[in-house]
Write a protein that holds these residues in place. Structure first.
Motif, PDB file in Angstrom:
ATOM      1  N   LYS A 190       0.966  -1.144  -0.080  1.00 20.30           N
ATOM      2  CA  LYS A 190       0.013  -0.037   0.166  1.00 20.30           C
ATOM      3  C   LYS A 190       0.964   1.188   0.044  1.00 20.30           C
ATOM      4  O   LYS A 190       1.857   1.166   0.793  1.00 20.30           O
ATOM      5  CB  LYS A 190      -0.799   0.246   1.195  1.00 20.30           C
ATOM      6  CG  LYS A 190      -2.080  -0.903   1.157  1.00 20.30           C
ATOM      7  CD  LYS A 190      -3.113  -0.611   2.229  1.00 20.30           C
ATOM      8  CE  LYS A 190      -4.340  -1.401   1.913  1.00 20.30           C
ATOM      9  NZ  LYS A 190      -4.731  -2.405   2.527  1.00 20.30           N
ATOM     10  N   SER A 191       0.520   2.236  -0.710  1.00 19.87           N
ATOM     11  CA  SER A 191       1.284   3.382  -0.829  1.00 19.87           C
ATOM     12  C   SER A 191       0.365   4.557  -1.278  1.00 19.87           C
ATOM     13  O   SER A 191      -0.806   4.268  -1.473  1.00 19.87           O
ATOM     14  CB  SER A 191       2.516   3.365  -1.523  1.00 19.87           C
ATOM     15  OG  SER A 191       2.145   3.080  -3.160  1.00 19.87           O
ATOM     16  N   ASP A 192       0.774   5.792  -1.332  1.00 19.65           N
ATOM     17  CA  ASP A 192       0.027   6.848  -1.848  1.00 19.65           C
ATOM     18  C   ASP A 192      -0.458   6.566  -3.451  1.00 19.65           C
ATOM     19  O   ASP A 192      -1.371   6.843  -3.809  1.00 19.65           O
ATOM     20  CB  ASP A 192       0.785   8.173  -1.901  1.00 19.65           C
ATOM     21  CG  ASP A 192       0.865   8.713  -0.387  1.00 19.65           C
ATOM     22  OD1 ASP A 192       0.350   7.983   0.530  1.00 19.65           O
ATOM     23  OD2 ASP A 192       1.794   9.546  -0.079  1.00 19.65           O
ATOM     24  N   LYS A 193       0.621   6.082  -4.177  1.00 20.21           N
ATOM     25  CA  LYS A 193       0.509   5.534  -5.445  1.00 20.21           C
ATOM     26  C   LYS A 193      -0.422   4.525  -5.546  1.00 20.21           C
ATOM     27  O   LYS A 193      -1.248   4.488  -6.993  1.00 20.21           O
ATOM     28  CB  LYS A 193       1.661   5.581  -6.215  1.00 20.21           C
ATOM     29  CG  LYS A 193       2.486   6.712  -6.310  1.00 20.21           C
ATOM     30  CD  LYS A 193       4.086   6.437  -7.003  1.00 20.21           C
ATOM     31  CE  LYS A 193       4.535   7.635  -7.126  1.00 20.21           C
ATOM     32  NZ  LYS A 193       5.881   7.373  -7.392  1.00 20.21           N
ATOM     33  N   LEU A 194      -0.365   3.735  -4.711  1.00 14.76           N
ATOM     34  CA  LEU A 194      -1.073   2.401  -4.752  1.00 14.76           C
ATOM     35  C   LEU A 194      -1.985   2.184  -3.553  1.00 14.76           C
ATOM     36  O   LEU A 194      -1.616   1.520  -2.641  1.00 14.76           O
ATOM     37  CB  LEU A 194      -0.346   1.169  -4.975  1.00 14.76           C
ATOM     38  CG  LEU A 194       0.164   0.606  -6.258  1.00 14.76           C
ATOM     39  CD1 LEU A 194       0.981  -0.462  -6.302  1.00 14.76           C
ATOM     40  CD2 LEU A 194      -0.968   0.445  -7.514  1.00 14.76           C
ATOM     41  N   PRO A 195      -3.016   3.033  -3.353  1.00 20.84           N
ATOM     42  CA  PRO A 195      -3.868   3.069  -1.970  1.00 20.84           C
ATOM     43  C   PRO A 195      -4.332   1.633  -1.707  1.00 20.84           C
ATOM     44  O   PRO A 195      -4.528   1.374  -0.448  1.00 20.84           O
ATOM     45  CB  PRO A 195      -5.012   4.045  -2.276  1.00 20.84           C
ATOM     46  CG  PRO A 195      -4.906   4.411  -3.449  1.00 20.84           C
ATOM     47  CD  PRO A 195      -3.698   3.877  -4.125  1.00 20.84           C
ATOM     48  N   ASP A 196      -4.540   0.750  -2.492  1.00 22.45           N
ATOM     49  CA  ASP A 196      -4.844  -0.493  -2.380  1.00 22.45           C
ATOM     50  C   ASP A 196      -3.919  -1.503  -2.593  1.00 22.45           C
ATOM     51  O   ASP A 196      -4.159  -2.893  -2.791  1.00 22.45           O
ATOM     52  CB  ASP A 196      -6.320  -0.970  -3.159  1.00 22.45           C
ATOM     53  CG  ASP A 196      -7.511  -0.108  -2.696  1.00 22.45           C
ATOM     54  OD1 ASP A 196      -7.874   0.109  -1.395  1.00 22.45           O
ATOM     55  OD2 ASP A 196      -8.145   0.703  -3.562  1.00 22.45           O
ATOM     56  N   GLY A 197      -2.844  -1.322  -2.414  1.00 26.39           N
ATOM     57  CA  GLY A 197      -1.910  -1.948  -2.858  1.00 26.39           C
ATOM     58  C   GLY A 197      -1.658  -2.779  -4.020  1.00 26.39           C
ATOM     59  O   GLY A 197      -2.600  -2.196  -5.120  1.00 26.39           O
ATOM     60  N   LEU A 198      -1.043  -3.781  -4.448  1.00 23.92           N
ATOM     61  CA  LEU A 198      -0.813  -4.250  -5.989  1.00 23.92           C
ATOM     62  C   LEU A 198      -1.992  -5.068  -6.097  1.00 23.92           C
ATOM     63  O   LEU A 198      -2.803  -5.754  -5.260  1.00 23.92           O
ATOM     64  CB  LEU A 198       0.321  -5.321  -5.901  1.00 23.92           C
ATOM     65  CG  LEU A 198       1.813  -4.715  -5.844  1.00 23.92           C
ATOM     66  CD1 LEU A 198       2.764  -6.153  -5.911  1.00 23.92           C
ATOM     67  CD2 LEU A 198       2.174  -4.058  -7.335  1.00 23.92           C
ATOM     68  N   GLY A 199      -2.475  -4.949  -7.397  1.00 19.60           N
ATOM     69  CA  GLY A 199      -3.555  -5.939  -7.918  1.00 19.60           C
ATOM     70  C   GLY A 199      -2.872  -7.210  -7.836  1.00 19.60           C
ATOM     71  O   GLY A 199      -1.905  -7.459  -8.249  1.00 19.60           O
ATOM     72  N   LYS A 207       1.712   2.785 -15.309  1.00 16.13           N
ATOM     73  CA  LYS A 207       2.446   3.100 -14.172  1.00 16.13           C
ATOM     74  C   LYS A 207       1.198   3.359 -12.990  1.00 16.13           C
ATOM     75  O   LYS A 207       0.305   4.047 -12.944  1.00 16.13           O
ATOM     76  CB  LYS A 207       3.234   4.420 -14.170  1.00 16.13           C
ATOM     77  CG  LYS A 207       4.487   4.326 -14.829  1.00 16.13           C
ATOM     78  CD  LYS A 207       5.633   4.101 -14.038  1.00 16.13           C
ATOM     79  CE  LYS A 207       6.954   3.517 -14.813  1.00 16.13           C
ATOM     80  NZ  LYS A 207       7.890   3.029 -14.016  1.00 16.13           N
ATOM     81  N   ASN A 208       1.570   2.246 -12.147  1.00 20.20           N
ATOM     82  CA  ASN A 208       0.582   2.316 -10.874  1.00 20.20           C
ATOM     83  C   ASN A 208      -0.760   2.210 -11.075  1.00 20.20           C
ATOM     84  O   ASN A 208      -1.559   2.563 -10.472  1.00 20.20           O
ATOM     85  CB  ASN A 208       0.908   3.561  -9.979  1.00 20.20           C
ATOM     86  CG  ASN A 208       2.388   3.718  -9.504  1.00 20.20           C
ATOM     87  OD1 ASN A 208       3.065   2.920  -8.909  1.00 20.20           O
ATOM     88  ND2 ASN A 208       3.052   4.910  -9.948  1.00 20.20           N
TER      89      ASN A 208
END
Ligand code: 5AD
Length: 368
Positions: free
Chosen positions: A131-140, A351-352
């Motif tokens: 989870k990160s700002d760029k991927l709020p739900d984590g990786l698919g 990206k992301n």
């Protein structure tokens, strides 16, 4: 008028006969027309971005004995391995940092509780850890661990996998039973695909192309099967002999005439024309038969690539077929090489972004 034009590449409904005709095209110009139509269909329905899914083959233990597969349980020449959870999570974090957006967890098939718990735990850890700002739900996350029961598929879904790949391998049931041991039933694969759909996964399937005994009619039927079963994602690749298997023993692979490459590319193109908004992967097996196989796949209508991220030490032990590419490169080198390869096709890399199947998204919208 050329044959391709005659059958009108952009038709609303494709009959089996039309599909057989398209797959039978041999002339250079006609194949190029087919390719362009497929590419246009892809840009209209999915855009031109290429979506990356970091692929980790986390274990090669397998309870199955498929007659074509290098990691079948009877192959004593394979050194068996099982990655640690921490190794898988590290790989996932690395993929997320690269901006890949999605991740594929693949392994040989096991159904014991220890394995199932392991997969659930690792899914949860990846979800939290990426989870990160760029991927709020984590990786698919796409999962590819074979035939399981309803409860297990449900647990994997709840743990964070939202896409599942289970190839039907061939829809010719006679051929299916020739390439699998008797305990592996075609009907069960169908049942598994139905359960995955019911649970709410984006469902992926696919076939091997060029299996000995497979006909163009069979391949046309495979594409119609994808349509009839409302499949969201397709992963198909050429059949390649593996020397340690009943089907590959004593056989050498010879791809010099490019016949198998073009048949595989035509399958991608026609699948794109018929199915339109699904995700289609340019698979590693394409690159095993041609140095630029995956790039060609992208040019023929594929929109997903799965960079190999399995740790180097074990990559050589996950060879489903002979001649697997990239078995002696580092993850970072692989990523760079692949990025350059994709840029060479004039495509932008997403990206992301999870890059979910448009088909699935469109279906959801319609049902609201
Ligand atoms: N050639 C090509 N593809 C293969 N697979 C397994 N063995 C081979 C082979 N010899 C594919 C199957 C399986 C996927 C994980 O790998 O389609 O579903």
């Amino acid at each position: 008028m050329t044959k391709a034009k005659e059958i009108c590449i952009f038709r609303m409904e494709y009959s089996k006969e039309n599909i057989v005709n398209l797959l039978s095209i041999e002339g250079k110009e006609e194949i190029e027309q087919l390719r362009q139509s497929a590419y246009k269909t892809m840009s209209e329905h999915c855009g031109e971005k290429v979506y990356l899914r970091g692929l980790v083959e986390f274990s090669n233990y397998c309870r199955n004995d498929c007659y074509y597969c290098g990691i079948r349980k009877s192959n004593a020449n394979v050194e068996r391995y099982h990655l640690e959870q921490s190794e898988i999570v590290e790989a996932a974090k690395w993929a997320a940092e690269q901006g890949y957006g999605s991740f594929v967890l693949q392994s040989g098939e096991r159904t014991d509780p220890k394995f199932i718990d392991f997969v659930c735990e690792v899914l949860q850890k990846i979800k939290i850890g990426t989870k990160s700002d760029k991927l709020p739900d984590g990786l698919g996350i796409t999962l590819c661990v074979g035939e399981q029961d309803f409860e297990t598929y449900q647990r994997f879904f709840e743990a964070g996998a939202h896409r599942y790949l289970l190839r039907i391998e061939t829809t010719n049931q006679e051929l299916y039973s020739e390439i699998h041991p008797p305990e592996m039933k075609f009907e069960n694969r169908l049942h598994c695909l139905a359960m995955l759909r019911e649970i709410g996964y984006q469902v992926g399937t696919g076939v091997m192309i060029g299996i000995p005994g497979q006909t163009i009619e069979d391949l046309a039927q495979d594409i119609l099967f994808f349509k009839e079963h409302d499949i969201d994602m397709i992963g198909m690749g050429p059949f390649i002999n593996h020397e340690d298997t009943p089907m590959g023993a004593g056989k050498t692979n010879d791809f010099k005439d490019n016949k198998l490459l073009f048949l595989s590319l035509k399958m991608i193109a026609v699948a794109r024309l018929v199915l339109k908004d699904v995700n289609i992967a340019a698979t590693t097996a394409l690159q095993a038969i041609s140095p630029f196989g995956r790039e060609h796949g992208l040019r023929y209508g594929a929109n997903v690539v799965m960079p190999l991220m399995t740790p180097l030490e074990v990559r050589k032990s996950y060879q489903l077929y002979d001649g697997k590419p990239c078995i002696d490169e580092f993850g970072s080198e692989c990523a760079e090489c692949l990025a350059q390869r994709i840029v060479s096709t004039d495509r932008e890399i997403a990206k992301n972004e999870w890059g979910d199947s448009r088909h699935f998204i469109n279906k959801k919208k319609k049902s609201k």
